[in-house]
Design an enzyme around this catalytic site. Structure first.
Site, PDB file in Angstrom:
ATOM      1  N   ASP A 194       0.739  -1.283   0.062  1.00 16.39           N
ATOM      2  CA  ASP A 194       0.007  -0.004   0.010  1.00 16.39           C
ATOM      3  C   ASP A 194       0.743   1.257  -0.144  1.00 16.39           C
ATOM      4  O   ASP A 194       1.871   1.163   0.213  1.00 16.39           O
ATOM      5  CB  ASP A 194      -0.886   0.153   1.395  1.00 16.39           C
ATOM      6  CG  ASP A 194      -2.138  -1.066   1.187  1.00 16.39           C
ATOM      7  OD1 ASP A 194      -2.503  -1.222   0.080  1.00 16.39           O
ATOM      8  OD2 ASP A 194      -2.597  -1.218   2.292  1.00 16.39           O
ATOM      9  N   ASP A 215      -4.852  -3.078   4.920  1.00 19.71           N
ATOM     10  CA  ASP A 215      -5.254  -2.644   6.129  1.00 19.71           C
ATOM     11  C   ASP A 215      -6.790  -2.684   6.137  1.00 19.71           C
ATOM     12  O   ASP A 215      -7.394  -2.790   7.257  1.00 19.71           O
ATOM     13  CB  ASP A 215      -4.752  -1.270   6.221  1.00 19.71           C
ATOM     14  CG  ASP A 215      -4.924  -0.287   5.411  1.00 19.71           C
ATOM     15  OD1 ASP A 215      -6.096  -0.520   4.437  1.00 19.71           O
ATOM     16  OD2 ASP A 215      -4.515   0.824   5.141  1.00 19.71           O
ATOM     17  N   ASP A 247      -9.488  -5.810   1.958  1.00 20.13           N
ATOM     18  CA  ASP A 247      -8.177  -6.555   1.669  1.00 20.13           C
ATOM     19  C   ASP A 247      -8.026  -8.086   1.813  1.00 20.13           C
ATOM     20  O   ASP A 247      -6.921  -8.656   1.655  1.00 20.13           O
ATOM     21  CB  ASP A 247      -6.953  -5.478   2.370  1.00 20.13           C
ATOM     22  CG  ASP A 247      -6.982  -4.222   1.649  1.00 20.13           C
ATOM     23  OD1 ASP A 247      -7.158  -4.101   0.504  1.00 20.13           O
ATOM     24  OD2 ASP A 247      -6.624  -3.376   2.186  1.00 20.13           O
TER      25      ASP A 247
END
Length: 1073
Positions: free
Chosen positions: A485, A791, A795
């Site tokens: 990310d 997070d 996901d």
């Protein structure tokens, strides 16, 4: 066997676990034929795991399989969970039935029983919660009445001071449940006894003791049997202590895993506490991905949906509202948001009962453990064959009169030798053969993985990584790509609004309220205050204002405060009638408000270009609505692009009004209008790149691990950060597709096209969680070992699908963490790189230990076999071999399995999961050392008397000195070789040695104990004292292994593994047929 498996190229095609379903006969055949060939245990079936256990040659199953999954207990656990789920479903069925039948009149519920300072007791609360009894809740006065009974303010929560918390714990219990105690030291001691060979040795020791005392008297006759018994007990105690210490490490790590932190509202402010500190009466905000931490009732919620599968076993999502307000501990928030009032904690909840009834089995095999069981089985079979051969040869020689004592007399003569002496001689032979098995079957090999993993996990905690699955720590060493990310991982997650376009122009200073017109200011602050799941706490004194929420929410709320926003006042001016929580698929969130004059305002906030596409109006400087023509749209698009190119995250805030008649009566299922919006503002939020992230990315690239950025942000923002972080090498990289690609473009491709371009992607912008999942699947199909950071709740599929799922400890939801394998506690990319180092270190340390152990195995076996066959006696007796086994198994594992990771590990490509465990370099090293030891010690065995000038001694004395020197030299060879094993492919074996004090301590302890054994414990070990020149010879023999290792490392080895040089003709033939 499995440790001679294929090459890196071959593994690309053969990696069954990575590819999912097999695509050819050879794959199925390979999978079925070798039970030790499991490249990923993450989703391996119970049947696969059972097969490799049955195939392993094991002397002590309870110890060998201690840290693997207890398959029997797993079945029992599933049965208990089914029982509890059946109970929950029965309650639900009864509740549905009750709702369908009107309550009988004239049977009022008795008043609640007080408990301490509270007007209701735990039993009443638990009964209401467990039965999901809405009627009871109504009789208590609904949620408001219930909050009064437990002395809680529904908005401000409990007081939260220590006396208040203590009163609540005394009255209602704490949020913990009794856990089954871990195994005591005595259990480990008992398990260490279970080794079949040690039991045989103890029986032999007892028999030898009895015979010795009978023939030689108690003063002299107890030494032989007593020394074997003492050596066996020493092995058992040392093994038990080592195993017990490991188990304590695992217990501490498991405790850390269970300790979830979450926000509660106490005294009007949001504070973060441990799940164990929750008490009855606490008010807890709930958002997507959170775990319900205790039983409770819903105070208020918007589109709140709960996944109760952990309790009911059904994957159906249950919507919560005033008709069904009960929330069960252990369930997950699937959608929406809300606040709950805690009514039961700990053992008084269904979840607590379930957790207390099942003993949590933290066992789990890792691919390396399975492969090492294959190695141990192979070596064990060879050792067993050798031991049986030695036993047969020695027994035949003994009973045919070919075995002679030191004076040349036959030890056995038919008809003249006493029965006791014959039995004693036979027992000594059996003892030697059994001890060869102890040395030959490397029981400690699979356990060395657990030892190095336990050590690594403890150290990784200090490096801000909490390992949830053992195998992930090891698999990380094979990672070939990391999909990371952007926000919070590559950046600091410290966001501030630095640019703003309000109305139809850019404001010079985003914090300058005077540049805003009254209408825009009013609507903007209303949208900021109401369309948020963050909060603002203003202390009564002069303390600083506290802003809580996600980093983006905090940045926008802080900006609102600078513009003069009064958070509580604005929120009290209108009421929320419906909320559309922020959604990572749609990239926006909205709220519908009812104003005092009956007007309805709908506020939206989200990704700038997505919200802008829905806007048809903006407000000019005179507070007039102006249609959004093409020039204005281009102006704002250019503004977004300009902000994105300087790595700003762009968020748009918009609204529209709506007549109250347009609001449906069923507000909960209202789809908020998201067209014809009025643009209020576009803000640029600065989130600086983490310091050191560029070096971390560079380190990964040097190590052959490609870093890819997968972010929901604008592609331009992602590109700017990727250039800053070094993910994109140059501006040229940043302009070519598919180096940079948008999620929707990737999504639109076919499976084949995705596989083709997946390798080339460096940055994916505006990606949804499903795009991340598609990328992971495409990369795995290409043969990559993929690590993914995540997070959000959405996901979870990608984290589960990846070879290693890395959840964020700070920004991560509980759902993401539960789907992950490792939790990065500080959300920092540099910590991800440390995990890669540790993963490689685990593999490297195991290889060091294998090289060391196999050298001892090979040398000890050959020396004893050759000596036994040729001369009928063995130079290394049972007690000596047990001491060597202790050095090799327990102390050797401790010394080599705890080597800290070095930079050298990050200057070579990842280790393929199907690459041979014993590399050609290791074969070269161990064969050179074993050959040297065998030659030198056999020369001493056959020519020692003349070479050592021992002719002047009596035959018995000379023999004892010679055998003592062989034993001493053999042990010192292992001590010196332990240093060689530290650096299998480096010339400088002392590099970084001072950083491993445990290694130095163990080597020192081994030397001290060896001196004590030779000089003071000769009666026990059948050795004699050596003079200084004999000690010097022993040390020189050991020392020679160092220069020999240096010469050996200069000999080139073929890169092709031995498995390629000696292909498996049998399997190939079977596949073709």
């Amino acid at each position: 066997m499995s440790f001679l498996k294929g090459s890196p190229r071959r593994r690309r095609n053969n990696d069954l676990e990575a590819r999912g379903s097999p695509s050819g006969g050879e794959l199925i055949d390979e999978d079925e034929s070798d039970p030790f060939d499991i490249t990923s245990t993450k989703n391996a079936s119970i049947e696969r795991l059972r097969r490799w256990r049955q195939a392993a040659l094991v002397l002590n199953a309870s110890r060998r399989f201690r840290y693997t999954l207890d398959l029997k207990r797993e079945d029992e656990k599933k049965q208990r969970i089914r029982t509890v789920r059946a109970h929950v479903q029965a309650i639900r069925a009864a509740q549905i039935f009750k709702l369908g039948v009107s309550p009988e009149n004239g049977t009022p519920k008795p008043p609640p029983t007080p408990s301490g300072p509270f007007a209701i007791g735990q039993e009443d609360l638990a009964l209401m919660s467990r039965d999901h009894n809405v009627l009871s809740l109504q009789e208590y006065g609904g949620v408001k009445g219930l909050s009064d009974l437990v002395k809680t303010n529904l908005e401000k929560g409990i007081q939260g001071d220590e006396p208040d918390l203590q009163n609540r714990r005394n009255a209602f219990g704490s949020n913990t449940y009794p856990r089954k105690k871990g195994r005591s030291f005595w259990m480990f001691l008992w398990e260490a006894w279970q080794d079949l060979t040690l039991i045989i040795l103890m029986v032999a020791a007892v028999a030898s003791l009895a015979l010795g005392i009978k023939t030689e008297g108690i003063k002299e006759g107890w030494y032989d049997g007593g020394s074997i018994a003492f050596a066996v007990i020493l092995v058992i105690v040392v093994t038990a202590v080592s195993d017990y210490k490991q188990s304590l490490q695992f217990q501490n790590l498991n405790e850390e895993k269970r300790n979830i932190h979450l926000e509660v509202i106490r005294g009007g402010r949001r504070i973060e506490i441990s799940i164990y500190d929750i008490v009855v009466g606490d008010v807890i905000p709930l958002n997507i991905g959170d775990q319900v931490p205790a039983d409770g009732v819903l105070i208020s919620g918007h589109s709140l949906a709960v996944d109760e599968s952990s309790m009911t076993g059904e994957s159906k999502i249950v919507h919560k509202d005033s008709k069904d307000p009960f929330l069960m501990s252990g369930c997950k928030i699937a959608d929406g948001s809300g606040t709950m009032l805690v009514t039961s904690v700990g053992i008084n909840t269904e979840w607590g009962l379930l957790m207390a009834s099942i003993s949590e089995d933290t066992g789990e095999e890792t691919p390396l453990q399975v492969r090492l069981n294959g190695v141990a089985t192979f070596i064990g079979m060879v050792g067993l064959s050798v031991a049986v051969s030695v036993l047969v040869v020695l027994l035949v020689r003994y009973f045919t009169g070919h075995t002679k004592d030191t004076n040349g007399n036959k030890q056995f003569q038919a008809g003249t030798t006493k029965l006791g002496d014959a039995v004693d001689g036979a027992i000594k032979i059996v003892t030697v053969a059994v001890t060869i098995v102890v040395v030959a079957v490397p029981e400690g090999l699979p356990l060395a993985v657990t030892l190095t993993l336990a050590y690594s996990m403890r150290k990784m905690m200090a490096d801000k990584a909490l390992v949830r699955r053992l195998s992930a720590c090891e698999t990380m060493g094979s990672a070939t790509t990391i999909c990371s990310d952007k926000t919070g991982t590559l950046t600091l997650n410290q966001m501030t609004v630095v640019e703003a376009y309000v109305g139809e122009k850019k404001v010079d200073s985003p914090e300058n309220k005077s540049e805003l017109s009254p209408l825009v200011s009013s609507l903007l602050l209303e949208g900021i205050a109401q369309n948020t799941n963050g909060s603002v706490y203003v202390p009564e004194g002069d303390g600083d204002v506290e802003v809580s929420g996600s980093p983006t929410e905090k940045a926008i709320l802080s900006w609102g405060l600078k513009l003069g926003m009064s958070f509580e006042a604005i929120r009290s001016e209108s009421s929320v009638i419906h909320v559309f929580p922020f959604n990572s698929e749609k990239k926006r969130g909205g709220v519908a408000l009812k104003l005092p004059d009956g007007q309805v305002h709908i506020h939206w906030k989200g990704a700038a270009e997505i919200v802008l596409a829905s806007c048809t109006w903006c407000i000019d400087a005179t507070d007039q609505l102006v249609a959004m023509d093409e020039d204005k749209v281009n102006f704002f698009k250019k503004a977004i692009e300009n902000m994105a190119t300087v790595s700003l995250r762009c968020v748009a805030i918009a609204y529209r009004s709506c007549e109250s008649e347009e609001v449906p009566s069923d507000e909960e299922h209202w789809s908020l209008p998201e067209n014809d919006l009025v643009l209020l503002a576009i803000v640029g939020i600065k989130d600086p790149c983490r310091p050191g992230v560029k070096d971390a990315v560079q380190l990964c690239q040097n190590a052959g691990v490609k870093v890819r950025m997968v972010t929901g942000d604008n592609l331009q923002t992602a590109k700017a950060i990727a250039l800053e972080a070094g993910i994109l090498g140059s501006a040229v990289d940043a302009t070519t597709e598919p180096n940079l690609i948008e999620g929707r473009a990737f999504r639109a491709l076919s499976d084949t096209q995705r596989e083709e371009i997946a390798d080339k992607i460096s940055v994916m912008g505006r990606s949804s969680p499903s795009d991340k999942l598609l990328l992971v699947q495409a990369l795995r199909k290409k043969g990559h070992v993929v690590a993914v950071t995540g997070d959000g709740t959405n996901d979870a599929p990608a984290l589960h699908e990846a070879d290693i799922g890395l959840a964020m400890g700070i920004a991560g939801t509980e759902v993401a963490k539960e789907s992950s394998d490792i939790i990065i506690l500080d959300d920092n990319f540099a910590s991800v790189v440390k995990v890669v180092r540790w993963g490689r270190s685990v593999y490297a340390n195991i290889q060091k230990f294998i090289q060391f152990q196999l050298t001892v195995n090979v040398a000890a076996l050959i020396i004893n076999v050759v000596a036994a066959v040729s001369s009928g006696e063995v130079p290394l007796n049972a007690v000596q071999l047990l001491w060597v086994n202790l050095i090799m198994d327990t102390l050797g594992a401790l010394a080599l399995a705890t080597e800290p990771p070095t930079d050298h590990l990050m200057h070579r490509p990842p280790v393929g999961r199907r690459e041979p465990l014993i590399t050609n370099i290791m074969w070269r090293n161990l064969l050179i050392q074993a050959l040297y030891q065998v030659i030198v010690l056999l020369v001493l065995h056959f020519q020692g008397r003349s070479l050592l000038n021992l002719e002047q001694y009596s035959s018995d004395r000379a023999n004892k000195v010679k055998n003592t020197l062989i034993f001493n030299s053999f042990v010192l060879c292992q001590v010196f070789n332990e240093f060689n094993a530290r650096k299998p492919d480096e010339l400088n074996i002392f590099k970084g040695i001072t950083k491993n004090s445990l290694f130095m301590g163990i080597v020192g302890l081994t030397i001290v104990l060896q001196v004590i054994i030779i000089e003071f414990l000769g009666k026990f070990t059948a050795t004699v004292r050596l003079n200084w020149s004999q000690w010097l010879i022993s040390v020189i023999i050991g020392f020679m292994s160092w220069p020999l290792a240096v010469i050996g490392k200069l000999i080139p080895v073929p890169e092709t593994p031995l498995s390629k040089l000696f292909p498996r003709f049998q399997r190939r033939r079977r596949t073709q047929s």
